[in-house]
Design a protein around this motif. Structure first.
Motif, PDB file in Angstrom:
ATOM      1  N   GLY A  30      -0.396  28.790  31.951  1.00  0.00           N
ATOM      2  CA  GLY A  30      -1.089  27.640  32.009  1.00  0.00           C
ATOM      3  C   GLY A  30      -0.755  26.586  33.353  1.00  0.00           C
ATOM      4  N   LEU A  31       0.538  26.737  33.613  1.00  0.00           N
ATOM      5  CA  LEU A  31       0.986  26.315  34.081  1.00  0.00           C
ATOM      6  C   LEU A  31       1.087  26.141  35.542  1.00  0.00           C
ATOM      7  CD1 LEU A  31       3.088  23.316  35.250  1.00  0.00           C
ATOM      8  CD2 LEU A  31       5.217  24.507  33.872  1.00  0.00           C
ATOM      9  N   LEU A  46       1.901  31.335  22.501  1.00  0.00           N
ATOM     10  CA  LEU A  46       2.205  29.300  22.835  1.00  0.00           C
ATOM     11  C   LEU A  46       2.823  29.544  24.528  1.00  0.00           C
ATOM     12  CD1 LEU A  46       2.938  27.560  19.604  1.00  0.00           C
ATOM     13  CD2 LEU A  46       0.446  27.985  20.344  1.00  0.00           C
ATOM     14  N   GLY A  47       3.809  29.851  24.317  1.00  0.00           N
ATOM     15  CA  GLY A  47       4.996  30.386  25.358  1.00  0.00           C
ATOM     16  C   GLY A  47       3.707  30.761  26.578  1.00  0.00           C
ATOM     17  N   LEU A  48       2.851  32.308  26.431  1.00  0.00           N
ATOM     18  CA  LEU A  48       1.845  32.493  27.849  1.00  0.00           C
ATOM     19  C   LEU A  48       1.039  31.522  27.921  1.00  0.00           C
ATOM     20  CD1 LEU A  48       2.141  35.716  26.695  1.00  0.00           C
ATOM     21  CD2 LEU A  48       2.301  34.922  28.655  1.00  0.00           C
ATOM     22  N   ALA A  64      -2.262  19.237  31.563  1.00  0.00           N
ATOM     23  CA  ALA A  64      -1.122  18.863  31.430  1.00  0.00           C
ATOM     24  C   ALA A  64      -1.321  18.348  29.314  1.00  0.00           C
ATOM     25  CB  ALA A  64       0.188  17.613  32.107  1.00  0.00           C
ATOM     26  N   ILE A  65      -2.448  17.079  29.763  1.00  0.00           N
ATOM     27  CA  ILE A  65      -2.387  17.308  28.380  1.00  0.00           C
ATOM     28  C   ILE A  65      -2.622  17.948  27.005  1.00  0.00           C
ATOM     29  CG2 ILE A  65      -4.408  15.935  27.253  1.00  0.00           C
ATOM     30  CD1 ILE A  65      -4.339  13.765  29.631  1.00  0.00           C
ATOM     31  N   ALA A 101      -0.937  19.598  23.658  1.00  0.00           N
ATOM     32  CA  ALA A 101      -2.222  19.301  22.778  1.00  0.00           C
ATOM     33  C   ALA A 101      -1.911  21.115  22.505  1.00  0.00           C
ATOM     34  CB  ALA A 101      -3.736  18.378  22.460  1.00  0.00           C
ATOM     35  N   THR A 102      -1.975  21.835  23.154  1.00  0.00           N
ATOM     36  CA  THR A 102      -2.788  23.155  22.527  1.00  0.00           C
ATOM     37  C   THR A 102      -1.675  23.679  21.552  1.00  0.00           C
ATOM     38  OG1 THR A 102      -4.090  23.516  23.995  1.00  0.00           O
ATOM     39  CG2 THR A 102      -2.911  25.604  22.798  1.00  0.00           C
TER      40      THR A 102
END
Length: 100
Positions: free
Chosen positions: A25-26, A18-20, A47-48, A52-53
């Protein structure tokens, strides 16, 4: 209370994944935002989707095993620290930022 090391290890790996997704993604979003026709919209949608993910991923773990949630958080933030060091600025130290 049963200690389940396998579940906690998987929760840690899930948090790292999830961090990756979130921080990778950021990084990609910020890196490509200025190339987009509408960078503000690109940043908002990213961001959304990222939130959400990640929130869904955390919710899944929290519903399965609340104790494992903390291992998920640990994996998530460990990836943040690692990516900050890997993808961060070249020059680090007190003289990196320009202060008067």
């Amino acid at each position: 209370m049963k200690v389940d090391g396998t579940m906690w290890g998987l929760a840690f790996l899930w948090g790292a994944f999830l961090g990756l997704l979130y921080f990778g993604g950021l990084w990609l979003t910020v890196k490509t935002a200025l190339d987009k026709r509408r960078p503000g919209r690109w940043l908002a949608i990213s961001a959304i989707v990222r939130l959400a993910t990640v929130l869904s991923g955390f919710w899944i773990v929290l519903r399965m095993d609340p104790a494992a949630f903390f291992f998920t958080l640990a994996g998530f933030f460990l990836v943040r620290i690692a990516l900050t060091r890997i993808l961060g600025p070249e020059s680090k130290g007190p003289h990196h930022a320009t202060h008067p």
